[in-house]
Each structure stands twice: as structure tokens, then as C-alpha cells.
Design a protein around this motif. Sequence first.
Motif, mmCIF file in Angstrom:
data_model
loop_
_atom_site.group_PDB
_atom_site.id
_atom_site.type_symbol
_atom_site.label_atom_id
_atom_site.label_comp_id
_atom_site.label_asym_id
_atom_site.label_seq_id
_atom_site.Cartn_x
_atom_site.Cartn_y
_atom_site.Cartn_z
ATOM 1 N N GLU B 26 0.807 -1.219 0.000
ATOM 2 C CA GLU B 26 0.000 0.000 0.000
ATOM 3 C C GLU B 26 0.846 1.278 0.000
ATOM 4 N N GLU B 109 -13.010 6.345 -3.655
ATOM 5 C CA GLU B 109 -13.720 6.252 -2.372
ATOM 6 C C GLU B 109 -13.884 4.826 -1.883
ATOM 7 N N GLN B 110 -13.818 3.878 -2.773
ATOM 8 C CA GLN B 110 -13.973 2.482 -2.372
ATOM 9 C C GLN B 110 -12.634 1.785 -2.152
ATOM 10 N N LEU B 111 -11.563 2.552 -2.210
ATOM 11 C CA LEU B 111 -10.236 1.940 -2.092
ATOM 12 C C LEU B 111 -9.572 2.326 -0.776
ATOM 13 N N PRO B 112 -8.684 1.472 -0.263
ATOM 14 C CA PRO B 112 -7.996 1.774 0.999
ATOM 15 C C PRO B 112 -6.870 2.784 0.814
ATOM 16 N N LEU B 113 -7.249 4.031 0.602
ATOM 17 C CA LEU B 113 -6.263 5.078 0.336
ATOM 18 C C LEU B 113 -6.145 6.015 1.517
ATOM 19 N N ARG B 114 -4.947 6.188 2.011
ATOM 20 C CA ARG B 114 -4.744 7.200 3.042
ATOM 21 C C ARG B 114 -3.622 8.125 2.615
ATOM 22 N N PRO B 115 -3.927 9.394 2.453
ATOM 23 C CA PRO B 115 -2.880 10.339 2.068
ATOM 24 C C PRO B 115 -1.938 10.556 3.231
ATOM 25 N N TRP B 116 -0.684 10.859 2.932
ATOM 26 C CA TRP B 116 0.285 11.089 4.009
ATOM 27 C C TRP B 116 0.044 12.420 4.685
#
Lengths: 150, 150
Positions: B26, B109-116
Amino acid sequence: MGEDIDDEVVTVLSTEECWAALRADEFGRLAYALGDEVGLVPVNYAVDDAGRDGPTLLFRTAEGSKLLGVLLHPQVVFEIDRYDEHEASSVIVRGRARRLEEDEAHRAEQLPLRPWVPTLKYDVVEIVPEQLSGRRFVLERPWLHARLDA
Amino acid sequence: MGEDIDDEVVTVLSTEECWAALRADEFGRLAYALGDEVGLVPVNYAVDDAGRDGPTLLFRTAEGSKLLGVLLHPQVVFEIDRYDEHEASSVIVRGRARRLEEDEAHRAEQLPLRPWVPTLKYDVVEIVPEQLSGRRFVLERPWLHARLDA
């Protein structure tokens, strides 16, 4: 454009913290320009204190490798990072790459350097840092909500 | 110039293995050209299968961030790697970056995305892969000898 950023979740690392992180790691990634293209490779590196002007980064590359192209455009960027469930940190080093001359290459022999591709002959490349920056982030996990909604 | 390389220690990953590695990770690093400079940043990403032409990589960046400079020179290189005591592997994706339009941004929106860097508003950048390459290396530890000699 950063007015939305919550400073509590981003910590700027001091120069000392950047060097501590660089000394504690051994794998990073080197980005460089090669003609019109950008190159990006993982490298095993070590911090070397034998230079005259402060610590530098050394890595080995197979003699005659494509990576020596960095010497044609020696402005490079080197990155390390680490992360766990709760936080992430990264250190970015901007600097100049140069190949060590034969009479200097022995500096690599006392360092824990392992090239990713073994070969009989190596060149040793030194990155002389010109700018260090490091940041530590508290990681949020917004997708937990996204997944619950899905 | 690779005649010295021992093929037994380097394995070229198949396209399927590259995608499996990309789906299992990820965090990666994005290298890009910005004028005469090379940029390199760690990013949290996710593989997205909602595109019409096969899987792509998505990441979020703060609205108006410097990283959007990639859109001016959209040829980018993205890298993931992992290593342990015995082996290391890396996957390099060469591709084109584009910003998702408003009517596509919901794909993130449906994905495991976390911005730094957390912020209220994000742009979503897609990397459309044009070339994948992956390698796995058996790591030697020559410095064990160097240290014993030291």
C-alpha cells in the motif's frame, strides 16, 4: 495551498533525526534523470563518515551499469521511509552523485554494503547531500469508513 | 556489461507476480520530472480495477499540491519493494499520471487510500501503467567478511 493541513499530524524532522534515520536503515531508492526519462531504483546504501565534508551516502553498482548514467546528470534524490499501522516517516536527500575514484573506493570496504545484483566488479557511487528533509506523519485510515459503507 | 551476473540470484517477476505484489502493498514511491529537477515522494496507493483498460494505480494528494506538477510531465516511475534478511524484491511501474476528473474521482472512495498529509480536499491521481518490471534478489552479506577483517 496547505491551509487545510493539520500540523498536529505532520512533524518535520530535524537534521539530526534525518541522519539518525539514514544511519538506522540500509535500503533506499534513488531517483535520477537520464535524458528525458526519470529513473528510479532501490539501492542498498550505507552512511560513510570518511569524507572530508561530513557524512555522505555510498552504494555499489555493477561496473558499467546503466545506473552510472547518474554521473551525466548528477543531481539525484534519495529516499528512505518506514511505516507501521499508526505512523509513517520519510527522509528525502537531494544531492550530487559522483563515482569514487580508485584510490577512494576502499571507503566502501568497511561499510555494510550489499549490491542488489552480485557481480565481480563494482563501482562505488557517493551521494553528497545538499539538502535533507524528513517528515513524520500520523496515519489516518479513512478507508475503514469507506469499507463499512461499501 | 552484465556478463558477471549470477542468474541464480536474480529472478525476473512475471506480470502476474508484479500485480500480485502491487495488490499486496500500500506504500510506494513516485519519481517524476519537474522542470530540470527530479522529484521523489512516498505515496499511499491502491490498485484500482474500475478503469476500462485494465488495472491502474490511484493515490490522493492535497488539492493544489506541488505533486500535481506531475501532470505537466506525466511520464512517471513508481516503485515498491520489500526485503528481509535473505531476499529483496522490487516492482517498477513506468506509466502516465493523470488527474481523475470530478465524475471519476469517486473511484478512490472504495479503495484503501490514506494520504500522508491529511487535508479537507484531495485530488485523485491515476497512474496508467505502460511498463511493469519486477525482480527478486537473493541477498548476500559481504560486509560480514569486511567486518571480520576490520
